[in-house]
Design an enzyme around this catalytic site. Structure first.
Site, PDB file in Angstrom:
ATOM      1  N   HIS A 125      41.941  43.733 -36.463  1.00  0.00           N
ATOM      2  CA  HIS A 125      41.989  43.163 -35.110  1.00  0.00           C
ATOM      3  C   HIS A 125      42.725  44.067 -34.121  1.00  0.00           C
ATOM      4  CE1 HIS A 125      41.144  38.916 -36.949  1.00  0.00           C
ATOM      5  NE2 HIS A 125      40.074  39.664 -36.857  1.00  0.00           N
ATOM      6  N   SER A 212      45.261  31.927 -42.799  1.00  0.00           N
ATOM      7  CA  SER A 212      44.533  30.656 -42.933  1.00  0.00           C
ATOM      8  C   SER A 212      43.098  30.913 -43.387  1.00  0.00           C
ATOM      9  CB  SER A 212      44.520  29.901 -41.599  1.00  0.00           C
ATOM     10  OG  SER A 212      43.888  30.689 -40.606  1.00  0.00           O
TER      11      SER A 212
HETATM   12  P1  OAD Z   1      46.816  31.652 -38.717  1.00  0.00           P
HETATM   13  O1  OAD Z   1      47.787  31.215 -37.685  1.00  0.00           O
HETATM   14  O2  OAD Z   1      45.450  31.090 -38.668  1.00  0.00           O
HETATM   15  O3  OAD Z   1      47.404  31.319 -40.159  1.00  0.00           O
HETATM   16  C1  OAD Z   1      48.726  31.671 -40.494  1.00  0.00           C
HETATM   17  C2  OAD Z   1      48.935  31.383 -41.956  1.00  0.00           C
HETATM   18  O4  OAD Z   1      50.225  31.851 -42.290  1.00  0.00           O
HETATM   19  C3  OAD Z   1      48.861  29.901 -42.324  1.00  0.00           C
HETATM   20  O5  OAD Z   1      48.046  29.752 -43.462  1.00  0.00           O
HETATM   21  C4  OAD Z   1      50.320  29.557 -42.631  1.00  0.00           C
HETATM   22  O6  OAD Z   1      50.432  28.547 -43.631  1.00  0.00           O
HETATM   23  C5  OAD Z   1      50.843  30.889 -43.116  1.00  0.00           C
HETATM   24  N1  OAD Z   1      52.305  31.076 -42.971  1.00  0.00           N
HETATM   25  C6  OAD Z   1      53.154  30.553 -42.074  1.00  0.00           C
HETATM   26  N2  OAD Z   1      54.397  31.030 -42.264  1.00  0.00           N
HETATM   27  C7  OAD Z   1      54.322  31.889 -43.306  1.00  0.00           C
HETATM   28  C8  OAD Z   1      55.273  32.715 -43.989  1.00  0.00           C
HETATM   29  N3  OAD Z   1      56.550  32.757 -43.641  1.00  0.00           N
HETATM   30  N4  OAD Z   1      54.824  33.455 -45.039  1.00  0.00           N
HETATM   31  C9  OAD Z   1      53.523  33.436 -45.403  1.00  0.00           C
HETATM   32  N5  OAD Z   1      52.594  32.678 -44.796  1.00  0.00           N
HETATM   33  C10 OAD Z   1      52.977  31.922 -43.761  1.00  0.00           C
HETATM   34  O7  OAD Z   1      46.817  33.252 -38.709  1.00  0.00           O
HETATM   35  P2  OAD Z   1      45.707  34.251 -39.290  1.00  0.00           P
HETATM   36  O8  OAD Z   1      45.115  33.730 -40.534  1.00  0.00           O
HETATM   37  O9  OAD Z   1      46.305  35.595 -39.309  1.00  0.00           O
HETATM   38  O10 OAD Z   1      42.537  36.760 -34.418  1.00  0.00           O
HETATM   39  O11 OAD Z   1      44.647  34.182 -38.142  1.00  0.00           O
HETATM   40  C11 OAD Z   1      43.539  35.008 -38.183  1.00  0.00           C
HETATM   41  C12 OAD Z   1      43.159  35.406 -36.784  1.00  0.00           C
HETATM   42  O12 OAD Z   1      43.069  34.248 -35.950  1.00  0.00           O
HETATM   43  C13 OAD Z   1      44.184  36.260 -36.067  1.00  0.00           C
HETATM   44  O13 OAD Z   1      44.118  37.621 -36.437  1.00  0.00           O
HETATM   45  C14 OAD Z   1      43.793  36.069 -34.640  1.00  0.00           C
HETATM   46  C15 OAD Z   1      43.602  34.572 -34.646  1.00  0.00           C
HETATM   47  O14 OAD Z   1      42.767  34.071 -33.666  1.00  0.00           O
HETATM   48  C16 OAD Z   1      42.288  37.304 -33.227  1.00  0.00           C
HETATM   49  O15 OAD Z   1      43.073  37.243 -32.309  1.00  0.00           O
HETATM   50  C17 OAD Z   1      40.965  38.007 -33.137  1.00  0.00           C
END
Ligand code: OAD
Length: 273
Positions: A125, A212
């Site tokens: 990204h 997520s």
């Molecule tokens: P999300 O916000 O969708 O998910 C974050 C994940 O991190 C969740 O599953 C939480 O349970 C987990 N989490 C929270 N605290 C944590 C910790 N201390 N250690 C480990 N895990 C933890 O974020 P992404 O999956 O990265 O895209 O989202 C994917 C994409 O959605 C991003 O790159 C962005 C967003 O829209 C774009 O902007 C194109």
């Protein structure tokens, strides 16, 4: 201790890996103070992705309701100014130095894997500190300090904020066109896709860290790994979206679980002096 059996199992798998790849999401940077997108109180709870998640949305909202864009971008600047790599990031850098980790595929734009010391990183990204020319596609990476201090002066320290001030944050390329942050907004092409698929399709172990798993095509990468028989370890304190393909799930923050795994890996495979 919580998750002891899972930590030991994960350490055993990691220590035996020939081609370990990490796939990270926003959760990895949560302990660096950067809010995730979809946790309660996360970015998409407080801001409308149609306004701040697309390039058109940002420019349109900057013209119609500049205070929303100023708040979003100011908060981003202040958060990123404070953000430093956390113990989870540092473990990945240690694993690379120990020749155990081959690469990191990340959805994060925060540069923290680089700042921690990893060198082979595929940023699907993009990266906030890299600028891309709208005309010639040339890419230039600025230092965190240079980029954020300029953004602070426009967004936080100045009295006014309108669309024109947002445009002033787009430096000129040497070809004469404007540059924009090289980050992927919704609807835009994801970066480093062939390289990331290649990494996922040739690893024998994948660490899935703090994601997520709902944003594609990035979320399909663990399935490429599983497709070639890689073992999967998913670390997340709240949910395990890849539980169906995981060998080990660890319900814990990555900044807590990864140091515990590294401690055990060092016992199995002491780093060479
Ligand atoms: P999300 O916000 O969708 O998910 C974050 C994940 O991190 C969740 O599953 C939480 O349970 C987990 N989490 C929270 N605290 C944590 C910790 N201390 N250690 C480990 N895990 C933890 O974020 P992404 O999956 O990265 O895209 O989202 C994917 C994409 O959605 C991003 O790159 C962005 C967003 O829209 C774009 O902007 C194109």
């Amino acid at each position: 201790m919580a998750n002891e059996a899972e930590i030991l199992r994960a350490a055993d798998i990691v220590a035996g890996a020939k081609n370990l790849v990490a796939f990270s999401g926003a959760g990895v940077s949560a302990e660096s103070g950067i809010p995730t997108f979809r946790d309660p109180g996360g970015i998409w709870d407080r801001f409308d992705p149609d306004e701040v998640g697309t390039t058109g949305g940002i420019f349109s909202a900057a013209a119609k309701k500049p205070e929303v864009i100023r708040e979003f971008l100011s908060e981003t600047v202040e958060t990123f100014e404070k953000a430093q790599p956390n113990p989870g990031h540092f473990v990945l850098a240690d694993l690379e130095r120990m020749n155990i980790l081959r690469s990191v595929i990340t959805q994060n734009i925060d540069d923290l894997h680089f700042q921690a010391g990893n060198t082979r990183i595929f940023e699907v990204h993009g990266n906030l500190y890299r600028q891309r020319c709208l005309a010639c596609d040339k890419k230039t990476k600025l230092t965190k300090e240079a980029y954020l201090s300029q953004a602070r002066s426009v967004l936080i320290d100045s009295k006014e904020f309108e669309l024109i001030h947002l445009l002033s944050l787009m430096p000129l390329c040497e070809c004469g066109s404007s540059m924009r942050p090289d980050v992927v907004m919704f609807g835009e092409a994801v970066q480093a896709v062939p390289e990331s698929i290649q990494e996922a399709s040739t690893c024998d172990v994948m660490l899935i860290l703090g994601t997520s798993g709902v944003v594609y095509p990035a979320a399909s990468l663990p399935r490429y790994a599983r497709g070639v028989g890689a073992r999967i370890i998913d670390i997340n304190p709240r949910e395990h979206p890849f539980a169906d393909i995981s060998d080990v799930v660890i319900t814990e923050k990555t900044g807590v679980a990864l140091p515990r795994i590294l401690e055990q890996v060092k016992k199995i495979k002491p780093p060479s002096k």
